[in-house]
Write a protein that holds these residues in place. Structure first.
Motif, short mmCIF file in Angstrom:
data_model
loop_
_atom_site.label_atom_id
_atom_site.label_comp_id
_atom_site.label_asym_id
_atom_site.label_seq_id
_atom_site.Cartn_x
_atom_site.Cartn_y
_atom_site.Cartn_z
N SER B 252 22.75 52.18 58.85
CA SER B 252 21.40 52.70 58.95
C SER B 252 21.34 54.02 58.20
N PHE B 253 20.12 54.51 57.98
CA PHE B 253 19.95 55.71 57.18
C PHE B 253 20.58 56.91 57.90
N GLN B 254 21.63 57.48 57.33
CA GLN B 254 22.37 58.62 57.86
C GLN B 254 22.86 58.38 59.29
N GLY B 255 23.08 57.12 59.64
CA GLY B 255 23.58 56.81 60.98
C GLY B 255 25.10 56.68 60.97
N ASP B 256 25.61 56.11 62.07
CA ASP B 256 27.05 55.92 62.18
C ASP B 256 27.54 54.91 61.15
N ILE B 257 28.76 55.12 60.68
CA ILE B 257 29.38 54.21 59.73
C ILE B 257 30.64 53.66 60.38
N VAL B 258 30.68 52.35 60.54
CA VAL B 258 31.90 51.74 61.05
C VAL B 258 32.79 51.42 59.86
N VAL B 259 34.00 51.96 59.85
CA VAL B 259 34.92 51.69 58.75
C VAL B 259 36.17 51.02 59.31
N GLY B 260 36.94 50.42 58.43
CA GLY B 260 38.18 49.79 58.86
C GLY B 260 38.38 48.46 58.17
N THR B 261 39.45 47.79 58.57
CA THR B 261 39.73 46.45 58.09
C THR B 261 39.17 45.49 59.12
N PHE B 262 38.13 44.74 58.74
CA PHE B 262 37.44 43.92 59.72
C PHE B 262 38.03 42.52 59.82
N VAL B 263 38.41 41.95 58.71
CA VAL B 263 38.88 40.57 58.68
C VAL B 263 40.17 40.53 57.88
N ASN B 264 41.16 39.84 58.41
CA ASN B 264 42.40 39.60 57.67
C ASN B 264 42.95 38.27 58.15
N ARG B 265 42.69 37.21 57.39
CA ARG B 265 43.06 35.87 57.84
C ARG B 265 43.61 35.08 56.65
N GLU B 266 44.05 33.89 56.91
CA GLU B 266 44.63 33.04 55.87
C GLU B 266 43.78 31.78 55.72
N ARG B 267 43.51 31.42 54.46
CA ARG B 267 42.82 30.17 54.15
C ARG B 267 43.38 29.70 52.82
N PRO B 268 43.44 28.39 52.57
CA PRO B 268 43.91 27.96 51.24
C PRO B 268 42.94 28.40 50.16
N THR B 269 43.47 28.93 49.05
CA THR B 269 42.61 29.32 47.95
C THR B 269 42.08 28.08 47.24
N TRP B 270 41.17 28.29 46.31
CA TRP B 270 40.55 27.18 45.60
C TRP B 270 41.60 26.35 44.87
N LEU B 271 42.54 27.05 44.20
CA LEU B 271 43.56 26.32 43.44
C LEU B 271 44.48 25.54 44.37
N ALA B 273 43.75 24.42 47.36
CA ALA B 273 43.00 23.30 47.93
C ALA B 273 42.86 22.17 46.92
N MET B 274 42.63 22.53 45.64
CA MET B 274 42.48 21.50 44.61
C MET B 274 43.80 20.76 44.42
N ASN B 275 44.91 21.51 44.34
CA ASN B 275 46.20 20.87 44.13
C ASN B 275 46.56 19.94 45.29
N GLU B 276 46.27 20.41 46.51
CA GLU B 276 46.61 19.60 47.67
C GLU B 276 45.77 18.33 47.71
N HIS B 277 44.47 18.50 47.41
CA HIS B 277 43.58 17.36 47.46
C HIS B 277 43.98 16.29 46.45
N PHE B 278 44.23 16.72 45.20
CA PHE B 278 44.54 15.73 44.18
C PHE B 278 45.95 15.17 44.35
N SER B 279 46.86 15.98 44.93
CA SER B 279 48.20 15.43 45.19
C SER B 279 48.13 14.33 46.23
N GLN B 280 47.29 14.53 47.24
CA GLN B 280 47.12 13.49 48.24
C GLN B 280 46.46 12.26 47.64
#
Lengths: 90, 295
Positions: B252-271, B273-280
């Motif tokens: 908000s305008f001149q309001g509180d700022i929440v800082v930090g690391t909000f999300v840190n997770r694992e997911r297959p990247t596009w490459l 996912a593509m390699n796994e899909h076509f290998s299957q």
């Protein structure tokens, strides 16, 4: 050139005053408040920081971390020689 | 050894960051009090501390004040058309999968003109590191209202205050599927350097929002003082909440700022996912792309 360091000083700043834009980040966020604006101007007309209280400088390099213009950085006296050797290669 | 300070010729010493910059272009054009230079300073220090192989790094920028980063960094870099930094970076990454591609651009470029590219790159989990320097305005074109301008802030095109609700950028990145979402301000230089290091070593779509003062337009139009005043505001009003729910981190305008690391997770990247899909799908007939280089 830097002032003759007293026994208390652990480090100093190195400043390229011609690329400083006088934003005062280093002056306001120096942990020991040892920097001040200069009386005179650089070529572009900005006041640059000077080491007003050299005995307080610890060479922590927080000024170098804040500087948006890459004009200033701090160095501890024990690291000066290492930096001087690195400089020509850089 | 004892009289080092007297013996060494200090003016010949060069800033250790200078080898990372195209020195013929320094001093840069950013205004006094602008935070983009400080964010770039933290990025260079992260590269320096990691001893990052600069031959494996590419920096892509769009248009705008922050878009000039690609021109000042002395690495392989490209200054793309407006908003198209992420599509260009996607092509770069897929053409040479062992590159680390960093998209370094502003809020107007990434979220107004390039907003569609951003959500789709995050959805696909393309292996990019997107740095958004958010100064709440269009800096280079004269301070128009941007999609990140907080409610109530005065801008050139909103002289009686902004009534358009802004984006909550970490929530947008999180909901689209980014694997790492963080927000820091240019006051938090050490945390910012650490976030750059984490982003450079993380695989997948990494989003880092850096709040930066714009003393010439945003602060002047709203009478908020110069860059230092804004940094002091960041210092007073920022709250570190690592792992906070991104729905609650709107600004908000001149309001509180929440800082930090909000999300840190694992997911297959596009490459991956593509390699796994076509290998299957095709078994041994499929040759995985970009795998042999990834070690």
């Amino acid at each position: 050139m830097v002032d003759e360091p007293t026994k208390k000083a652990k480090g100093t700043i190195i400043l390229n005053k011609e690329i400083c834009k006088g934003c005062s980040f280093c002056i306001d966020f120096c942990p020991t408040h040892c920097l001040e604006f200069s009386k005179d101007f650089n070529r572009k007309g900005y006041h640059y920081p000077v080491l007003a209280r050299p005995e307080d400088c610890t060479g922590c390099d927080l000024c170098g971390l804040y500087c948006p213009d890459y004009a200033i950085f701090g160095v501890k006296f024990k690291d000066l020689e290492k930096l001087a050797q690195k400089a020509p290669a850089a | 050894m004892s009289s080092l300070a007297v013996n060494v010729e200090l003016p010949e010493l060069q800033n250790p960051l200078m080898p990372y910059l195209r020195q013929d272009r320094i001093p840069h054009i950013w205004c006094p009090g602008c935070g983009i230079g400080t964010s770039l300073n933290a990025f260079i220090r992260a590269l320096d501390e990691m001893q990052f192989d600069l031959n494996k790094l590419a920096v892509v920028s769009g248009i705008g004040c922050t878009g000039r980063v690609a021109g000042y960094l002395n690495v392989d870099s490209f200054h793309t058309t407006h908003g198209r930094a992420i599509p260009f970076a996607t092509g770069l990454k897929l053409g040479n999968p062992d590159l680390k591609v960093v998209v370094y651009s502003g809020d107007g470029d990434l979220f107004a003109i390039g907003g569609n590219h951003f959500i789709h790159a995050a959805r696909r989990n393309m292996d990019l590191f997107v740095v958004c320097v958010n100064n709440f305005t269009y800096g280079m074109t004269g301070g128009q209202v941007a999609p990140t301008t907080p409610l109530g802030a005065t801008q050139t095109t909103m002289p009686y205050g902004n009534f358009e609700p802004p984006f909550n950028l970490p929530y947008l990145a999180d909901s689209c599927g980014a694997v790492y979402v963080a927000r820091w301000t240019v006051y938090h230089v050490r945390q910012l350097t650490r976030a750059f290091k984490e982003g450079l070593s993380k695989k997948g779509f990494v989003f880092l929002e850096v709040l930066s003062p714009c003393p010439t337009l945003y602060s002047r139009r709203n009478r908020l003082g110069d860059g230092v005043e804004q940094l002091k505001y960041y210092k007073e009003k920022s709250v570190v909440k690592n792992g906070a729910d991104t729905r609650d981190v709107g600004l908000s305008f001149q309001g509180d700022i929440v800082v930090g690391t909000f999300v840190n997770r694992e997911r297959p990247t596009w490459l991956e996912a593509m390699n796994e899909h076509f290998s299957q799908r095709f078994g041994d007939r499929y040759q995985p792309y970009g795998v042999h280089r990834e070690d």
